[in-house]
Design a protein around this motif. Structure first.
Motif, PDB file in Angstrom:
ATOM      1  N   PRO A  75      27.665  39.191  51.373  1.00  0.00           N
ATOM      2  CA  PRO A  75      29.098  39.325  51.640  1.00  0.00           C
ATOM      3  C   PRO A  75      29.909  39.881  50.464  1.00  0.00           C
ATOM      4  CG  PRO A  75      28.300  37.231  52.464  1.00  0.00           C
ATOM      5  CD  PRO A  75      27.166  37.861  51.716  1.00  0.00           C
ATOM      6  N   LEU A  76      29.554  39.498  49.252  1.00  0.00           N
ATOM      7  CA  LEU A  76      30.299  39.990  48.092  1.00  0.00           C
ATOM      8  C   LEU A  76      30.093  41.495  47.910  1.00  0.00           C
ATOM      9  CD1 LEU A  76      32.153  39.109  45.803  1.00  0.00           C
ATOM     10  CD2 LEU A  76      30.124  38.724  44.415  1.00  0.00           C
ATOM     11  N   THR A  81      44.659  44.645  44.291  1.00  0.00           N
ATOM     12  CA  THR A  81      44.752  43.187  44.173  1.00  0.00           C
ATOM     13  C   THR A  81      43.474  42.534  44.680  1.00  0.00           C
ATOM     14  OG1 THR A  81      47.144  43.292  44.485  1.00  0.00           O
ATOM     15  CG2 THR A  81      46.100  41.158  44.831  1.00  0.00           C
ATOM     16  N   HIS A  82      43.006  42.980  45.824  1.00  0.00           N
ATOM     17  CA  HIS A  82      41.774  42.425  46.388  1.00  0.00           C
ATOM     18  C   HIS A  82      40.557  42.775  45.529  1.00  0.00           C
ATOM     19  CE1 HIS A  82      43.538  40.666  49.940  1.00  0.00           C
ATOM     20  NE2 HIS A  82      44.195  41.788  50.171  1.00  0.00           N
ATOM     21  N   MET A  83      40.564  43.963  44.944  1.00  0.00           N
ATOM     22  CA  MET A  83      39.460  44.347  44.052  1.00  0.00           C
ATOM     23  C   MET A  83      39.430  43.428  42.827  1.00  0.00           C
ATOM     24  SD  MET A  83      39.764  48.476  44.304  1.00  0.00           S
ATOM     25  CE  MET A  83      38.209  49.017  43.658  1.00  0.00           C
ATOM     26  N   ASN A  84      40.597  43.069  42.322  1.00  0.00           N
ATOM     27  CA  ASN A  84      40.660  42.143  41.182  1.00  0.00           C
ATOM     28  C   ASN A  84      40.144  40.762  41.566  1.00  0.00           C
ATOM     29  OD1 ASN A  84      41.643  44.044  39.378  1.00  0.00           O
ATOM     30  ND2 ASN A  84      43.772  43.567  39.825  1.00  0.00           N
ATOM     31  N   LYS A  85      40.452  40.321  42.791  1.00  0.00           N
ATOM     32  CA  LYS A  85      39.942  39.025  43.259  1.00  0.00           C
ATOM     33  C   LYS A  85      38.413  39.039  43.332  1.00  0.00           C
ATOM     34  CE  LYS A  85      44.003  37.688  45.944  1.00  0.00           C
ATOM     35  NZ  LYS A  85      44.523  37.431  47.298  1.00  0.00           N
ATOM     36  N   VAL A  86      37.857  40.117  43.850  1.00  0.00           N
ATOM     37  CA  VAL A  86      36.397  40.235  43.940  1.00  0.00           C
ATOM     38  C   VAL A  86      35.794  40.266  42.536  1.00  0.00           C
ATOM     39  CG1 VAL A  86      34.514  41.788  44.619  1.00  0.00           C
ATOM     40  CG2 VAL A  86      36.364  41.296  46.215  1.00  0.00           C
ATOM     41  N   ASP A  90      32.794  37.694  38.143  1.00  0.00           N
ATOM     42  CA  ASP A  90      32.762  37.184  36.762  1.00  0.00           C
ATOM     43  C   ASP A  90      32.417  35.699  36.735  1.00  0.00           C
ATOM     44  OD1 ASP A  90      33.370  39.683  35.873  1.00  0.00           O
ATOM     45  OD2 ASP A  90      35.499  39.281  35.505  1.00  0.00           O
ATOM     46  N   LYS A  91      32.914  34.938  37.714  1.00  0.00           N
ATOM     47  CA  LYS A  91      32.586  33.505  37.775  1.00  0.00           C
ATOM     48  C   LYS A  91      31.102  33.301  38.025  1.00  0.00           C
ATOM     49  CE  LYS A  91      37.045  31.665  39.194  1.00  0.00           C
ATOM     50  NZ  LYS A  91      37.805  31.020  40.275  1.00  0.00           N
ATOM     51  N   LYS A  92      30.502  34.172  38.833  1.00  0.00           N
ATOM     52  CA  LYS A  92      29.070  34.057  39.098  1.00  0.00           C
ATOM     53  C   LYS A  92      28.254  34.356  37.852  1.00  0.00           C
ATOM     54  CE  LYS A  92      28.220  34.832  43.959  1.00  0.00           C
ATOM     55  NZ  LYS A  92      27.549  35.711  44.928  1.00  0.00           N
ATOM     56  N   LYS A  93      28.752  35.281  37.017  1.00  0.00           N
ATOM     57  CA  LYS A  93      28.027  35.666  35.810  1.00  0.00           C
ATOM     58  C   LYS A  93      28.270  34.709  34.653  1.00  0.00           C
ATOM     59  CE  LYS A  93      27.989  40.620  36.726  1.00  0.00           C
ATOM     60  NZ  LYS A  93      28.465  41.920  36.249  1.00  0.00           N
ATOM     61  N   ALA A  94      29.275  33.851  34.755  1.00  0.00           N
ATOM     62  CA  ALA A  94      29.622  32.956  33.655  1.00  0.00           C
ATOM     63  C   ALA A  94      28.482  31.991  33.364  1.00  0.00           C
ATOM     64  CB  ALA A  94      30.893  32.176  33.997  1.00  0.00           C
ATOM     65  N   ALA A  95      28.404  31.567  32.116  1.00  0.00           N
ATOM     66  CA  ALA A  95      27.352  30.631  31.708  1.00  0.00           C
ATOM     67  C   ALA A  95      27.556  29.290  32.402  1.00  0.00           C
ATOM     68  CB  ALA A  95      27.387  30.452  30.197  1.00  0.00           C
ATOM     69  N   ARG A  96      26.471  28.698  32.783  1.00  0.00           N
ATOM     70  CA  ARG A  96      26.525  27.394  33.458  1.00  0.00           C
ATOM     71  C   ARG A  96      26.005  26.328  32.505  1.00  0.00           C
ATOM     72  NH1 ARG A  96      27.758  28.344  38.711  1.00  0.00           N
ATOM     73  NH2 ARG A  96      27.075  30.291  39.600  1.00  0.00           N
ATOM     74  N   LEU A  97      26.521  25.122  32.658  1.00  0.00           N
ATOM     75  CA  LEU A  97      26.129  24.007  31.813  1.00  0.00           C
ATOM     76  C   LEU A  97      24.871  23.356  32.375  1.00  0.00           C
ATOM     77  CD1 LEU A  97      26.767  22.016  29.520  1.00  0.00           C
ATOM     78  CD2 LEU A  97      28.111  20.722  31.151  1.00  0.00           C
ATOM     79  N   ASP A  98      23.851  23.246  31.541  1.00  0.00           N
ATOM     80  CA  ASP A  98      22.634  22.543  31.911  1.00  0.00           C
ATOM     81  C   ASP A  98      22.860  21.078  31.534  1.00  0.00           C
ATOM     82  OD1 ASP A  98      20.151  21.568  32.428  1.00  0.00           O
ATOM     83  OD2 ASP A  98      19.087  22.955  31.087  1.00  0.00           O
TER      84      ASP A  98
END
Length: 162
Positions: free
Chosen positions: A47-48, A90-95, A100-108
């Motif tokens: 979907p993305l 605007t919608h392109m910025n939301k996507v 960017d949130k998906k690529k952000a580092a996650r806490l183990d």
């Protein structure tokens, strides 16, 4: 395009630019035909990625319409196309934010818990229970009280440097 119009209708200085524009327009036309020919059912995008494709297609089409308005002598800044392009941006910025949130580092959480647990000071009775625990090299690694005692202890001077 340049060959279709008599030379008297446009200055000869822009003939090279018109030929390049005609070539680019043909390339855009080919890409648009390919996009229109492939159905939504044939595309297997998540979907993305589908949202990105749809937004880029809409932005490209509206940009082409913007250029068409300019060639017709209409000011596109006073036309509704300007608001449409802003809406798409605007919608392109939301996507982009979602990507960017998906690529952000996650806490183990497990690794963080082990790190904190191993960094904390252990009382003497727990140290005896865990024989395999590594020995601290400095007094301040034994905890906050040992650190304070180390900081307030009188400083010894080396005999050589008296």
């Amino acid at each position: 395009m340049a060959e279709d119009i008599p030379v008297e209708d446009y200055p000869t200085e822009i003939e090279e630019y018109l030929t390049g524009f005609d070539t680019s327009l043909g390339s855009v036309n080919d890409v648009v035909k390919k996009l229109m020919a492939s159905s939504k059912n044939e595309q297997t995008l998540d979907p993305l990625e589908q949202a990105k494709l749809d937004l880029m297609s809409a932005y490209a089409m509206n940009s082409l319409f913007w250029m068409y308005l300019v060639t017709q002598g209409v000011n596109p800044k006073e036309h509704g196309i300007k608001q449409e392009l802003e809406r798409i941006r605007t919608h392109m910025n939301k996507v982009k934010e979602i990507t960017d949130k998906k690529k952000a580092a996650r806490l183990d959480k497990g690794a963080a818990g082990r790190f904190v647990r191993n960094a904390l000071w252990q009382p003497e009775e727990q140290k005896d229970a865990s024989e395999h625990a590594p020995k601290a090299k400095h007094a301040f690694e034994h905890g906050p009280r040992a650190k304070r005692a180390f900081e307030h202890a009188p400083k010894a001077k080396h005999m050589r440097f008296k």
